[in-house]
Every structure is written in C-alpha cells, then in structure tokens.
Design an enzyme around this catalytic site. Structure first.
Site, short mmCIF file in Angstrom:
data_model
loop_
_atom_site.label_atom_id
_atom_site.label_comp_id
_atom_site.label_asym_id
_atom_site.label_seq_id
_atom_site.Cartn_x
_atom_site.Cartn_y
_atom_site.Cartn_z
N SER A 1 25.22 49.83 16.34
CA SER A 1 26.40 50.70 17.28
C SER A 1 27.55 49.75 17.43
CB SER A 1 25.80 50.75 18.78
OG SER A 1 26.55 51.21 19.73
N TYR B 1 21.87 47.30 26.53
CA TYR B 1 21.88 47.89 25.26
C TYR B 1 22.83 47.32 24.37
CZ TYR B 1 23.10 51.92 21.98
OH TYR B 1 23.29 52.72 20.93
N1 LIG Z 1 24.59 58.69 19.75
C1 LIG Z 1 25.54 57.83 19.85
O1 LIG Z 1 26.84 57.94 20.34
C2 LIG Z 1 24.99 56.60 19.19
C3 LIG Z 1 26.27 55.65 18.96
C4 LIG Z 1 26.12 54.49 18.25
C5 LIG Z 1 24.64 54.19 17.75
N2 LIG Z 1 23.64 54.98 18.11
C6 LIG Z 1 22.44 54.61 17.83
O2 LIG Z 1 21.87 55.62 16.70
C7 LIG Z 1 20.51 55.72 16.70
C8 LIG Z 1 20.00 57.05 16.67
O3 LIG Z 1 20.64 57.84 18.00
P1 LIG Z 1 20.85 59.14 18.34
O4 LIG Z 1 22.23 59.38 18.96
O5 LIG Z 1 20.29 60.08 17.23
O6 LIG Z 1 19.69 59.29 19.34
P2 LIG Z 1 18.93 60.69 20.05
O7 LIG Z 1 19.52 61.96 19.71
O8 LIG Z 1 18.32 60.25 21.37
O9 LIG Z 1 17.59 60.42 18.90
C9 LIG Z 1 16.84 59.37 19.28
C10 LIG Z 1 15.60 59.38 18.03
O10 LIG Z 1 14.69 58.12 18.16
C11 LIG Z 1 13.50 58.61 18.53
N3 LIG Z 1 12.97 57.54 19.50
C12 LIG Z 1 13.53 57.13 20.65
N4 LIG Z 1 12.57 56.33 21.45
C13 LIG Z 1 11.72 56.06 20.63
C14 LIG Z 1 10.36 55.61 20.66
N5 LIG Z 1 9.96 54.70 21.50
N6 LIG Z 1 9.60 55.42 19.47
C15 LIG Z 1 9.80 56.26 18.48
N7 LIG Z 1 10.73 56.88 18.74
C16 LIG Z 1 11.63 56.98 19.39
C17 LIG Z 1 13.53 60.09 19.32
O11 LIG Z 1 12.49 60.56 19.11
P3 LIG Z 1 11.34 60.71 20.31
O12 LIG Z 1 12.19 60.89 21.58
O13 LIG Z 1 10.45 61.94 20.19
O14 LIG Z 1 10.44 59.65 20.42
C18 LIG Z 1 14.82 60.64 18.39
O15 LIG Z 1 14.10 60.91 17.10
C19 LIG Z 1 19.84 54.98 17.90
O16 LIG Z 1 19.54 53.67 17.58
C20 LIG Z 1 21.27 54.64 18.69
O17 LIG Z 1 21.14 53.67 19.55
C21 LIG Z 1 24.03 56.52 18.51
#
Ligand SMILES: NC(=O)c1ccc[n+]([C@@H]2O[C@H](COP(=O)([O-])OP(=O)(O)OC[C@H]3O[C@@H](n4cnc5c(N)ncnc54)[C@H](OP(=O)(O)O)[C@@H]3O)[C@@H](O)[C@H]2O)c1
Length: 271
Positions: free
Chosen positions: A144, A157
């Site tokens: 991130s 985080y």
């Molecule tokens: N969105 C942003 O602004 C942003 C910015 C920078 C970095 N990121 C990073 O990008 C990555 C993806 O984020 P996103 O925005 O796509 O998030 P999201 O829409 O909340 O999706 C998160 C994914 O991770 C899975 N997950 C969460 N907790 C889990 C657990 N304990 N075990 C197994 N799977 C788990 C969720 O499925 P389940 O809930 O079904 O388990 C889902 O498939 C993350 O690492 C996040 O920190 C996001």
C-alpha cells in the site's frame, strides 16, 4: 505435467485480487482464488468462468481459508500445489484495513500482522521451492502507499504494510539469481469495498481503479526476463494535487511571515 501455467491469487474473490485474477485468466493462467467466503469465491468463479473459460478444465479453482490462521494457510498452500503440480505466479492480495494506531488492542494489532504480513510470508515460503525447482516464477505482493508513507490514525495497518514492503524487498534480492521476479505494488486509494468502508475524501471515480492494478500486472508480465521491477507505487491524482496545494499554501504562509519579520527589523538601526 500440467502445461497450463498456474496463478494463486489470495483475496481473489473481490476487489484488487479479482481484477488481477481476471487479467491472469485473460493471459492464459489457470487461477486459484483464495479467500474466506465460499459464497464470494463461487460468485467470482462464476463471473470469471463466464468471461474467460467455457472449458471446464480452465475454470478457476477455489480455496476457502482464513489466512489469519497460520496452520490453515500452510495446509491450503500445500494442497493447492499438490492439486496443480506447479505454481508460476503468486499474487498476495488478501488484506484487511483496521483503523487505529496506539489505541488498537494487542489482538487486533496481531491480527493485522497475521493477515497482511504473515500470510504473504507463508505463501511465499510454500511456493518458492517449487518455483526454484522449475527454474522461475513470479510473485506480486500488494502492499500500500501506507507502507511507504504512514498517515495518522492508521498506524497498525501502515506498520503491517511497511513490514510487507521490507519482506518483499528482501525476497526480491534473495530470489534475484534464482529466476524468480518479486514485485511490491504500493497503491493509494483503490475503488473497492475496502476503500468504500473507510469513507475516503475522494469520489470512487477519483480513485485508482482495480483495472489499473490489472494493467500493472499485464505490464509486469510483458517485461523481458532480463528485467526486474522491485516496486511500483500508484497514487491518486487528486491526492497528489491536494497534498501539493497544502504544501504550497504552507510555503506561502512561511514566506509571508518571513517578509513581515524582515520588514519589521529597523535595518538602518541595525547597521
Ligand atoms: N482498496 C484500497 O484503497 C487499497 C489501497 C492500497 C492497498 N490495498 C491492499 O490491496 C489488497 C486488496 O484490497 P481490496 O481493496 O481489494 O480489499 P477488499 O475489496 O476488501 O478485498 C479483500 C480480499 O481479501 C480477502 N480476505 C480478507 N481477509 C481475509 C482473511 N482473513 N483470509 C482470507 N482472505 C481474506 C477478502 O475475502 P473474504 O472477506 O471472503 O475473506 C477479499 O477477497 C489488500 O491487501 C489491501 O490492503 C487496498
């Protein structure tokens, strides 16, 4: 031996992980989607199958596991490798964002680290011997912008993502001579459920789109084997602009204060 390259995508049921899994399928990978919710995994499988894989043999495989559980992650990674016989690409995208810094309780802090840092560590540990044995592979860790620049109120985080950036950079160097390319992607706000839940100041259309991450993956995979990309940082244009104008306003205020202080000095008397 299975001739189709295999990609494991953690967090592949929605958001960034699903967009990257979509791109993997477009590029001809058999994908394994990893997440907790079986329902969401099934929905993602159906959506990606309809789009890319009428052939049943190429449909996404799914693995339901809570990556906060170290033993379950080890078992899941082992069983995926056993089922498919190879792993060509690992994308660690599963993650959670929980607000808070020192007010977080120790269990929540530990959970952030288990999901955002230990799980990528365990998946890399499981797949790397197989990649080395095959003479190559690729790992992409989604960290991130908060893993490069910490912001107030998100210390737990940020710490987990700083940890992932450091781990990923070390593995990048460890693997340099062994044919495995490791890249950390550090995005700012991405238009997913995670961002929506945090109520950012940007509108969805002002954020990075999940498809931008898919394009980054396509770009990385299009590089010649002689190239290594250690890190990619993606920022939201609006965020960059806002921070720049705050900095500029601060500089102008400083300039005005210095001018006022300077003109108040009786220069003749000082001589
Ligand atoms: N969105 C942003 O602004 C942003 C910015 C920078 C970095 N990121 C990073 O990008 C990555 C993806 O984020 P996103 O925005 O796509 O998030 P999201 O829409 O909340 O999706 C998160 C994914 O991770 C899975 N997950 C969460 N907790 C889990 C657990 N304990 N075990 C197994 N799977 C788990 C969720 O499925 P389940 O809930 O079904 O388990 C889902 O498939 C993350 O690492 C996040 O920190 C996001």
């Amino acid at each position: 031996m299975n001739q189709v390259p295999v990609a494991i995508v953690t967090g592949g049921s929605r958001g960034i992980g699903k967009a990257m899994a979509d791109e993997c399928m477009r590029l001809g990978y058999r994908v394994v989607l990893v997440a907790r919710s079986v329902r969401n995994l099934e929905l993602a499988r159906r959506e990606l199958t309809d789009k890319h894989a009428p052939d049943a043999a190429l449909q996404p495989d799914i693995e339901a596991v809570d990556v906060a559980d170290a033993e379950a992650v080890k078992a899941a990674a082992g069983s995926i490798i056993l089922r498919h016989g190879r792993v060509d690409l690992l994308i660690n995208a599963a993650g959670v964002s929980i607000p808070g810094t020192l007010e977080l309780d120790a269990d929540t802090f530990t959970r952030l680290f288990a999901i955002n840092l230990r799980a990528p560590f365990l998946f890399m540990q499981a797949v790397l011997p197989h990649m080395f044995a095959r003479g190559g592979g690729r790992i992409i860790n989604i960290a991130s912008r908060n893993g490069k620049v910490a912001v107030a109120g998100l210390g737990g985080y940020s710490a987990s993502k700083y940890g992932l950036v450091g781990l990923s950079e070390a593995v990048y160097r460890d693997c340099a001579a062994k044919g495995v390319a490791v890249t950390t992607i550090c995005p700012g706000w991405v238009n997913t459920e995670m961002a929506a839940n945090e109520g950012p100041s940007l509108r969805p259309e002002e954020m990075i789109q999940p498809e931008d991450l898919a394009k980054t993956l396509r770009w990385l995979l299009s590089m010649s084997p002689s190239v290594r990309v250690m890190e990619v940082m993606l920022e939201c244009a609006g965020d960059v602009e806002r921070r720049a104008s705050v900095e500029l306003a601060r500089l102008y205020a400083l300039k005005r204060r210095h001018e006022a202080e300077f003109s108040a000095i009786d220069v003749q008397a000082a001589l």
